[in-house]
Every structure is written in structure tokens, then in C-alpha cells.
Design an enzyme around this catalytic site. Structure first.
Site, PDB file in Angstrom:
ATOM      1  N   LYS A 186       0.875  -1.353   0.104  1.00  0.00           N
ATOM      2  CA  LYS A 186      -0.120  -0.038  -0.005  1.00  0.00           C
ATOM      3  C   LYS A 186       0.965   1.232  -0.203  1.00  0.00           C
ATOM      4  O   LYS A 186       1.866   1.327   0.498  1.00  0.00           O
ATOM      5  CB  LYS A 186      -0.846  -0.237   1.175  1.00  0.00           C
ATOM      6  CG  LYS A 186      -1.706   1.140   1.365  1.00  0.00           C
ATOM      7  CD  LYS A 186      -2.920   1.308   0.703  1.00  0.00           C
ATOM      8  CE  LYS A 186      -3.703   2.591   0.803  1.00  0.00           C
ATOM      9  NZ  LYS A 186      -4.209   2.964  -0.741  1.00  0.00           N
TER      10      LYS A 186
ATOM     11  N   CYS B 173      -1.764  11.080  -7.923  1.00  0.00           N
ATOM     12  CA  CYS B 173      -2.230  11.842  -6.570  1.00  0.00           C
ATOM     13  C   CYS B 173      -2.361  13.481  -7.084  1.00  0.00           C
ATOM     14  O   CYS B 173      -1.548  13.719  -7.627  1.00  0.00           O
ATOM     15  CB  CYS B 173      -1.311  11.632  -5.413  1.00  0.00           C
ATOM     16  SG  CYS B 173      -0.004  10.152  -5.471  1.00  0.00           S
TER      17      CYS B 173
ATOM     18  N   LYS C  26       3.962   4.263 -11.960  1.00  0.00           N
ATOM     19  CA  LYS C  26       2.600   3.778 -12.207  1.00  0.00           C
ATOM     20  C   LYS C  26       1.530   4.738 -12.780  1.00  0.00           C
ATOM     21  O   LYS C  26       1.426   5.579 -12.247  1.00  0.00           O
ATOM     22  CB  LYS C  26       1.817   3.232 -10.820  1.00  0.00           C
ATOM     23  CG  LYS C  26       0.480   3.095 -10.980  1.00  0.00           C
ATOM     24  CD  LYS C  26       0.098   1.880  -9.862  1.00  0.00           C
ATOM     25  CE  LYS C  26      -1.198   1.076 -10.068  1.00  0.00           C
ATOM     26  NZ  LYS C  26      -1.525   0.364  -8.824  1.00  0.00           N
TER      27      LYS C  26
ATOM     28  N   GLY D 219      -8.481  -5.165 -13.490  1.00  0.00           N
ATOM     29  CA  GLY D 219      -9.475  -6.179 -13.455  1.00  0.00           C
ATOM     30  C   GLY D 219      -9.212  -7.614 -13.455  1.00  0.00           C
ATOM     31  O   GLY D 219     -10.157  -8.640 -13.772  1.00  0.00           O
TER      32      GLY D 219
ATOM     33  N   THR E  57      -8.387  -5.825  -7.054  1.00  0.00           N
ATOM     34  CA  THR E  57      -9.569  -5.867  -6.633  1.00  0.00           C
ATOM     35  C   THR E  57     -10.119  -7.545  -6.359  1.00  0.00           C
ATOM     36  O   THR E  57     -10.794  -7.640  -5.425  1.00  0.00           O
ATOM     37  CB  THR E  57     -10.627  -5.292  -7.492  1.00  0.00           C
ATOM     38  OG1 THR E  57     -10.223  -3.936  -7.462  1.00  0.00           O
ATOM     39  CG2 THR E  57     -12.055  -5.026  -7.040  1.00  0.00           C
TER      40      THR E  57
HETATM   41  C1  FMN Z   1      -8.885  -0.285  -2.154  1.00  0.00           C
HETATM   42  C2  FMN Z   1      -7.862   0.057  -3.261  1.00  0.00           C
HETATM   43  C3  FMN Z   1      -6.666   0.958  -2.884  1.00  0.00           C
HETATM   44  C4  FMN Z   1      -5.767   1.136  -3.598  1.00  0.00           C
HETATM   45  N1  FMN Z   1      -4.459   1.586  -3.328  1.00  0.00           N
HETATM   46  C5  FMN Z   1      -3.630   2.187  -4.157  1.00  0.00           C
HETATM   47  C6  FMN Z   1      -2.438   2.559  -3.709  1.00  0.00           C
HETATM   48  O1  FMN Z   1      -2.127   2.974  -2.631  1.00  0.00           O
HETATM   49  N2  FMN Z   1      -1.442   2.839  -4.566  1.00  0.00           N
HETATM   50  C7  FMN Z   1      -1.607   2.811  -5.973  1.00  0.00           C
HETATM   51  O2  FMN Z   1      -0.782   3.062  -6.552  1.00  0.00           O
HETATM   52  N3  FMN Z   1      -2.658   1.917  -6.361  1.00  0.00           N
HETATM   53  C8  FMN Z   1      -3.582   1.882  -5.497  1.00  0.00           C
HETATM   54  N4  FMN Z   1      -4.741   1.040  -5.910  1.00  0.00           N
HETATM   55  C9  FMN Z   1      -4.773   0.865  -7.488  1.00  0.00           C
HETATM   56  C10 FMN Z   1      -4.518  -0.836  -7.751  1.00  0.00           C
HETATM   57  O3  FMN Z   1      -2.997  -1.023  -7.361  1.00  0.00           O
HETATM   58  C11 FMN Z   1      -4.757  -1.136  -9.066  1.00  0.00           C
HETATM   59  O4  FMN Z   1      -3.886  -0.332 -10.068  1.00  0.00           O
HETATM   60  C12 FMN Z   1      -6.168  -0.850  -9.635  1.00  0.00           C
HETATM   61  O5  FMN Z   1      -7.122  -1.249  -8.520  1.00  0.00           O
HETATM   62  C13 FMN Z   1      -6.530  -1.845 -11.072  1.00  0.00           C
HETATM   63  O6  FMN Z   1      -6.164  -3.094 -10.594  1.00  0.00           O
HETATM   64  P1  FMN Z   1      -7.670  -3.973 -10.064  1.00  0.00           P
HETATM   65  O7  FMN Z   1      -8.719  -3.699 -11.279  1.00  0.00           O
HETATM   66  O8  FMN Z   1      -7.108  -5.627 -10.561  1.00  0.00           O
HETATM   67  O9  FMN Z   1      -7.984  -3.687  -8.782  1.00  0.00           O
HETATM   68  C14 FMN Z   1      -5.731   0.863  -5.131  1.00  0.00           C
HETATM   69  C15 FMN Z   1      -6.915  -0.088  -5.505  1.00  0.00           C
HETATM   70  C16 FMN Z   1      -7.881  -0.317  -4.371  1.00  0.00           C
HETATM   71  C17 FMN Z   1      -9.299  -1.075  -5.223  1.00  0.00           C
END
Ligand code: FMN
Length: 303
Positions: free
Chosen positions: A45, A130, A165, A244, A266
Site C-alpha cells: 500500500k 495523486c 505507475k 480487473g 480488486t
Molecule cells: C482499495 C484500493 C486501494 C488502492 N490503493 C492504491 C495505492 O495505495 N497506490 C496505488 O498506486 N494504487 C492503488 N490502488 C490501485 C490498484 O493497485 C490497481 O492499480 C487498480 O485497482 C486496478 O487493478 P484491479 O482492477 O485489479 O484492482 C488501489 C486500488 C484499490 C481497489
């Protein structure tokens, strides 16, 4: 068994399946359900210079085939993280990639610098989605020049591998990937969440206290695959793909589009062991097709 190992940004991974930032915390909770010794890497995180509490609740809500979050990047700050959380992660035979962020360009540099030489940290993933506090609060990652300054500053501040990222909330993602390469990033990861909003039709209020939030989960996968494919064909830089991914087939799609590794986000909330199932699934997928290495899939989509 087919070879799942891969090197990305100079980091040797036993397999190309990573835990995405923000969906596996600092490892403590997910380790009860998922054997961290088996994943390619955990991306922690986001960490900033100082502790922050994040946004008020409600901070998440469900949407069709996904979720919105406006967690607001709560974190314990660099010093506590190094003292209290890295020792836990060091117990596992896996790679640790620390996700970092800042409110100003200089802060990004300071956070990056403070991880240089820290045992147990193998690389940095830089979250540029951010708000830029000094310049009107527009996300760094949606402004090309702000992106350039962050990448340049982080690159000069650390000898650790640097993974930037990317934000998908831009019209054309290719120039952003080019800037990362030009400024010396070792790899990029993509995509972060897509900006979204949901409204409760009974109360007429937004479902998130922050009003808007980041959309993630299966709903965003086609957008992510499209962006990966565009960047793979335009910029010579390794890509960690995410957005996803829930099944082995989802991961395969990302490899065919051009990623060298994938991260599961997720989907961990539904099944915290899903990354292990995808690792095993990738092995079987390659074996069944007589492909001896995961590298055989990268960018192999037939157009
Ligand atoms: C609850 C939550 C918290 C996240 N916190 C961060 C974070 O602290 N830093 C970051 O770069 N991305 C963060 N993300 C983004 C994820 O790492 C990822 O790039 C994004 O959710 C797409 O992937 P997914 O669809 O598999 O979740 C977060 C996503 C979620 C759902």
C-alpha cells in the site's frame, strides 16, 4: 514445468504474478490466506513521508463488475513502515516493491531516497495519480510536465529499480510512457483506477464521502488491455499490467497485449488466494500448449 520466471526492472521474479498496491496492505492480513512465498512480488500500500489518516467514510462502494474507492491513501509514513512493517515482509521469500507517493515533487524524491539501501526492499513503484498540492491539485500523472519532474526527481534520488505507475485518466497514454522511459524509469505499471462517481437514488447523495473515486475490477479490464497494447507497441519499456485481473485467462490477455508481469488487485477482496490460483493456472496454460516460457506470450497477440 514451463518457466514462469521473469526479470523486470532488474528485479528477478520467480513468477510474473504480483499483488497490486492497496489490495494487500503491508502483507499482514493477506498472509493469513495467501502464501506470500509463492507470489512473484507484493506491492505494498502507498507510503508517504509522513503518516496520513486518509478520507472519511464511506470510502468504498460496489459498482457493476467493480468497485469505487476513495480511501485517500492512509499510511503509516516512511519511518514507521521501515521499522515495523518491512521486518514482517522480510520473513517471506518474495520480492517487495514499495509503492510511494508525495504531495510535491520534492516529497517524492525524499520518500524514494529514504528507501535506498533498506534491506528487504527490492524496488519502488511510484503512484503518480495523486494531487499536486503546489500546482492546483491536478494529479501529477495527468500532466506530462509534472510526470516528467516526478520521474526525473525519483530517478536521481535512488539507486533502487523505479517503476512508474501510470494513470489511465488521460486522452493519450503513450506520451506519458515515453516520458518515463526518457527520464530513466526501469519499468512502468498500468493502470491505476479510472475516475468515477456513483449516486444513491434514495438519498440523492454521492455514495462516497469524497464524491468521486477510483473505479477498479473487471469493469476496467478492456481499457487496461487496450492501453497496455498501445504502450507495448509504441515505447520500449517493460510493463507490469493490471486492471480487473480475476482469472488465468485475464492474465493471459495482458501478456498477449504486451505485459511482462501482471498484478492482481480488486480480485483479492473476493478471494485472497486468487493470485496463487492464477500462478498455477498460467503454468497449466503454457504446458497444455507446449510453450516453455511465459516470455512466449509477451506481446504475441495476432493482429
Ligand atoms: C482499495 C484500493 C486501494 C488502492 N490503493 C492504491 C495505492 O495505495 N497506490 C496505488 O498506486 N494504487 C492503488 N490502488 C490501485 C490498484 O493497485 C490497481 O492499480 C487498480 O485497482 C486496478 O487493478 P484491479 O482492477 O485489479 O484492482 C488501489 C486500488 C484499490 C481497489
Amino acid at each position: 514445468m514451463p518457466d514462469l520466471s521473469i526479470e523486470i526492472a532488474g528485479i528477478k521474479l520467480r513468477n510474473p504474478v504480483l499483488l497490486a498496491s492497496g489490495t494487500a496492505g503491508y502483507g499482514e492480513d493477506i498472509a493469513r490466506y495467501c502464501d506470500l512465498n509463492r507470489v512473484g512480488a507484493i506491492i505494498t500500500k502507498g507510503i508517504a513521508l509522513k503518516p496520513t489518516p486518509g478520507n472519511p467514510p464511506p470510502r468504498i462502494c460496489e459498482t457493476p463488475a467493480g468497485m469505487l474507492n476513495a480511501i485517500g491513501l492512509p499510511n503509516v509514513g516512511v519511518d514507521t513502515f521501515i521499522k515495523e512493517n518491512i521486518p514482517f515482509l522480510k520473513k517471506f521469500d518474495t520480492r517487495v516493491i514499495v509503492n510511494i507517493f508525495g504531495a510535491t515533487v520534492d516529497e517524492y524524491g525524499e520518500v524514494a531516497g529514504s528507501f535506498t539501501g533498506v534491506e528487504g526492499v527490492h524496488g519502488l513503484e511510484v503512484n503518480i495519480s495523486c494531487p499536486n498540492i503546489k500546482e492546483g491539485g491536478i494529479a501529477f500523472g495527468t500532466d506530462l510536465e509534472a510526470t516528467r519532474r516526478v520521474v526525473r526527481t525519483v530517478r536521481r534520488s535512488t539507486t533502487l529499480p523505479v517503476i512508474i505507475k501510470l494513470s489511465p485518466n488521460v486522452t493519450d497514454i503513450i506520451p506519458f510512457a515515453m516520458v518515463c522511459k526518457d527520464e530513466g524509469a526501469d519499468a512502468i505499471s498500468m493502470i491505476n483506477t479510472l475516475l468515477g462517481m456513483s449516486i444513491d437514488t434514495e438519498t440523492w447523495k454521492p455514495r462516497l464521502a469524497n464524491i468521486t473515486g477510483g473505479l477498479s475490477g473487471p469493469a476496467i479490464k478492456p481499457v487496461a488491455v487496450r492501453m497496455v497494447w498501445q504502450v507495448y507497441n509504441a515505447v520500449d519499456i517493460p510493463i507490469i499490467g493490471m486492471g480487473g485481473i480475476t482469472t488465468t485467462g485475464d492474465a493471459v490477455e495482458f501478456f498477449l497485449a504486451g505485459t511482462s508481469a501482471v498484478a492482481v488487485g480488486t480480485a483479492n477482496f473476493l478471494n485472497p488466494n486468487v493470485s496463487i490460483e492464477i500462478i498455477d493456472g498460467l503454468g497449466r496454460y503454457l504446458e497444455e500448449r507446449g510453450i516453455d516460457s511465459i516470455r512466449g506470450l509477451i506481446g504475441a497477440v495476432k493482429i
